[in-house]
Design a protein around this motif. Structure first.
Motif, short mmCIF file in Angstrom:
data_model
loop_
_atom_site.label_atom_id
_atom_site.label_comp_id
_atom_site.label_asym_id
_atom_site.label_seq_id
_atom_site.Cartn_x
_atom_site.Cartn_y
_atom_site.Cartn_z
N ILE A 14 -13.31 3.32 5.49
CA ILE A 14 -12.95 3.38 4.07
C ILE A 14 -14.19 3.61 3.22
O ILE A 14 -14.22 4.49 2.35
N GLY A 15 -15.23 2.83 3.47
CA GLY A 15 -16.45 2.93 2.68
C GLY A 15 -17.13 4.28 2.81
O GLY A 15 -17.54 4.89 1.80
N ASN A 38 -8.83 10.46 11.47
CA ASN A 38 -7.77 11.18 10.76
C ASN A 38 -6.52 10.32 10.62
O ASN A 38 -5.90 10.27 9.55
N ALA A 39 -6.13 9.67 11.71
CA ALA A 39 -4.92 8.84 11.70
C ALA A 39 -5.06 7.68 10.72
O ALA A 39 -4.13 7.38 9.96
N TYR A 40 -6.21 7.03 10.71
CA TYR A 40 -6.41 5.93 9.78
C TYR A 40 -6.48 6.42 8.35
O TYR A 40 -5.95 5.78 7.44
N MET A 41 -7.07 7.57 8.11
CA MET A 41 -7.12 8.11 6.75
C MET A 41 -5.71 8.42 6.25
O MET A 41 -5.40 8.18 5.09
N GLN A 42 -4.85 8.91 7.11
CA GLN A 42 -3.46 9.16 6.73
C GLN A 42 -2.78 7.85 6.35
O GLN A 42 -2.03 7.78 5.38
N LEU A 43 -3.05 6.81 7.12
CA LEU A 43 -2.50 5.50 6.83
C LEU A 43 -3.02 4.97 5.50
O LEU A 43 -2.25 4.48 4.68
N PHE A 44 -4.32 5.12 5.26
CA PHE A 44 -4.91 4.65 4.00
C PHE A 44 -4.31 5.40 2.81
O PHE A 44 -4.00 4.80 1.79
N GLU A 45 -4.17 6.71 2.96
CA GLU A 45 -3.65 7.53 1.86
C GLU A 45 -2.18 7.26 1.58
O GLU A 45 -1.72 7.45 0.46
N GLY A 52 -10.98 2.69 -3.24
CA GLY A 52 -11.82 1.71 -3.89
C GLY A 52 -11.25 0.31 -3.76
O GLY A 52 -11.98 -0.65 -3.49
N GLU A 53 -9.93 0.18 -3.94
CA GLU A 53 -9.28 -1.13 -3.79
C GLU A 53 -9.33 -1.59 -2.34
O GLU A 53 -9.59 -2.76 -2.07
N LEU A 54 -9.07 -0.67 -1.41
CA LEU A 54 -9.11 -1.03 0.00
C LEU A 54 -10.51 -1.46 0.42
O LEU A 54 -10.68 -2.39 1.21
N LYS A 55 -11.50 -0.80 -0.14
CA LYS A 55 -12.90 -1.11 0.19
C LYS A 55 -13.24 -2.54 -0.21
O LYS A 55 -14.07 -3.18 0.44
N GLU A 56 -12.60 -3.06 -1.24
CA GLU A 56 -12.88 -4.41 -1.73
C GLU A 56 -12.15 -5.51 -0.98
O GLU A 56 -12.46 -6.69 -1.16
N LEU A 57 -11.17 -5.15 -0.14
CA LEU A 57 -10.45 -6.17 0.61
C LEU A 57 -11.38 -6.87 1.60
O LEU A 57 -12.24 -6.24 2.21
N ARG A 58 -11.18 -8.16 1.76
CA ARG A 58 -11.94 -8.92 2.77
C ARG A 58 -11.30 -8.69 4.13
O ARG A 58 -10.16 -8.26 4.23
N ARG A 59 -12.04 -9.04 5.17
CA ARG A 59 -11.57 -8.77 6.54
C ARG A 59 -10.19 -9.34 6.84
O ARG A 59 -9.35 -8.62 7.36
#
Length: 72
Positions: A14-15, A38-45, A52-59
């Motif tokens: 994400i970062g 690619n698969a994770y980016m599709q999931l993120f999108e 930016g919001e996902l980047k701020e999530l804690r583990r």
């Protein structure tokens, strides 16, 4: 999705993508297959949060968020 990454890898993807790196470059830097990135980016999108919001999530939060998404 067969290859599950740990939350730290998810946060790195994400970062790095948020910082403008391509999926190919992210895969090379992290030593993982580009199709996994690619698969994770599709999931993120597809989720209802920005990178930016996902980047701020804690583990623990990112683990819960994406483990639920992966099982749906």
């Amino acid at each position: 999705m067969a290859n599950k990454l740990d939350p730290m890898d998810l946060k790195q993807i994400i970062g790095l993508h948020h910082d403008g790196l391509s999926n190919r470059k992210i895969a090379k830097l992290l030593g993982i297959v580009r199709n996994t990135v690619n698969a994770y980016m599709q999931l993120f999108e597809a989720c209802d949060r920005s990178l930016g919001e996902l980047k701020e999530l804690r583990r623990p939060s990112i683990t819960r968020f994406f483990s639920q998404s992966l099982h749906n």
